[in-house]
Scaffold this active site. Structure first.
Site, short mmCIF file in Angstrom:
data_model
loop_
_atom_site.label_atom_id
_atom_site.label_comp_id
_atom_site.label_asym_id
_atom_site.label_seq_id
_atom_site.Cartn_x
_atom_site.Cartn_y
_atom_site.Cartn_z
N HIS A 15 0.84 -1.20 0.00
CA HIS A 15 0.00 0.00 0.00
C HIS A 15 0.87 1.25 0.00
O HIS A 15 2.09 1.19 0.19
CB HIS A 15 -0.98 0.00 1.19
CG HIS A 15 -0.35 0.32 2.52
ND1 HIS A 15 -1.09 0.65 3.62
CD2 HIS A 15 0.95 0.37 2.92
CE1 HIS A 15 -0.29 0.88 4.64
NE2 HIS A 15 0.94 0.71 4.24
N CYS A 34 5.02 4.42 5.22
CA CYS A 34 3.79 4.03 4.53
C CYS A 34 3.45 4.98 3.37
O CYS A 34 2.51 4.73 2.62
CB CYS A 34 2.62 3.93 5.51
SG CYS A 34 2.74 2.46 6.57
N HIS A 40 4.92 -0.13 -0.31
CA HIS A 40 5.66 -1.11 0.49
C HIS A 40 4.65 -2.10 1.06
O HIS A 40 3.45 -1.88 0.99
CB HIS A 40 6.53 -0.44 1.57
CG HIS A 40 5.77 0.02 2.76
ND1 HIS A 40 6.35 0.30 3.96
CD2 HIS A 40 4.44 0.24 2.94
CE1 HIS A 40 5.42 0.66 4.82
NE2 HIS A 40 4.26 0.65 4.24
N HIS A 42 2.96 -5.09 3.80
CA HIS A 42 2.71 -5.53 5.18
C HIS A 42 2.22 -6.97 5.15
O HIS A 42 1.56 -7.39 4.21
CB HIS A 42 1.64 -4.66 5.85
CG HIS A 42 2.09 -3.27 6.15
ND1 HIS A 42 2.88 -2.98 7.24
CD2 HIS A 42 1.85 -2.10 5.53
CE1 HIS A 42 3.11 -1.67 7.26
NE2 HIS A 42 2.51 -1.10 6.23
N ASP A 80 -4.77 -10.77 -1.08
CA ASP A 80 -3.44 -11.36 -0.90
C ASP A 80 -2.56 -11.13 -2.13
O ASP A 80 -2.97 -11.38 -3.26
CB ASP A 80 -3.57 -12.86 -0.61
CG ASP A 80 -2.27 -13.48 -0.13
OD1 ASP A 80 -1.49 -12.77 0.54
OD2 ASP A 80 -2.02 -14.66 -0.43
N HIS A 81 -1.35 -10.64 -1.88
CA HIS A 81 -0.38 -10.32 -2.92
C HIS A 81 -0.90 -9.30 -3.92
O HIS A 81 -0.59 -9.35 -5.12
CB HIS A 81 0.12 -11.60 -3.63
CG HIS A 81 0.99 -12.41 -2.73
ND1 HIS A 81 0.50 -13.43 -1.95
CD2 HIS A 81 2.30 -12.34 -2.45
CE1 HIS A 81 1.48 -13.95 -1.24
NE2 HIS A 81 2.59 -13.30 -1.52
N GLU A 125 -1.57 -4.86 11.45
CA GLU A 125 -0.68 -4.41 10.38
C GLU A 125 0.77 -4.76 10.71
O GLU A 125 1.57 -5.06 9.83
CB GLU A 125 -0.81 -2.91 10.13
CG GLU A 125 -0.07 -2.46 8.88
CD GLU A 125 -0.23 -0.98 8.63
OE1 GLU A 125 -0.98 -0.62 7.70
OE2 GLU A 125 0.38 -0.17 9.36
#
Ligand code: NI
Length: 136
Positions: A15, A34, A40, A42, A80-81, A125
């Site tokens: 994000h 962030c 980047h 998480h 996811d991913h 997170e």
């Protein structure tokens, strides 16, 4: 008698947190890592909790196979991913903070669950930072 059952899930996603009305400097100052221009990642940990009455016949509150499948379909397959900002409709205009992701997850699950269940989601997170949302 009310009882709560919980299921853990996990997804990895990238994000960038950004307020478009702010300057680049102000965004960097406020959001830190962030706000990284190239995004980047998480490792998000999710705990989904349902509260309700035990079914007197089965002894279950909910079939965990069903709950696991629901979380996979609605949350893991969706996020996811993924790059939350670029790949996910939900965050095209909504800042993908842990708070906002938790609210989005809650709504995605809520619409697939019987109204008799109370739903709460906890989204981590990082190991130390997490958000809780129960629809209120
Ligand atoms: Ni971040």
């Amino acid at each position: 008698m009310n009882i709560t059952v919980s299921r853990k899930a996990h997804f990895n996603a990238a994000h960038k947190l950004h307020v478009s009305q702010w300057s680049d400097e102000m965004n960097k100052e406020f959001f830190g890592l962030c706000n990284n221009p190239n995004f980047h990642g998480h490792n998000y940990d999710l705990i989904v909790s349902l509260t309700g009455e035990i079914d007197p016949i089965t002894g279950y509150l909910i079939d965990m196979k069903f709950l696991g499948q629901l979380i996979k379909e609605e949350i893991e397959d969706r996020f996811d991913h993924k790059n939350l900002n670029l790949d996910c409709e939900e965050f095209k205009t909504l800042n993908p903070t842990t708070e906002n992701i938790a609210v989005v997850i809650w709504h995605l699950l809520r619409k697939r669950l019987k109204e008799t269940y109370t739903l709460k989601v906890i989204l981590y997170e990082t190991e130390r930072n997490f958000v809780e949302y129960n629809g209120n």
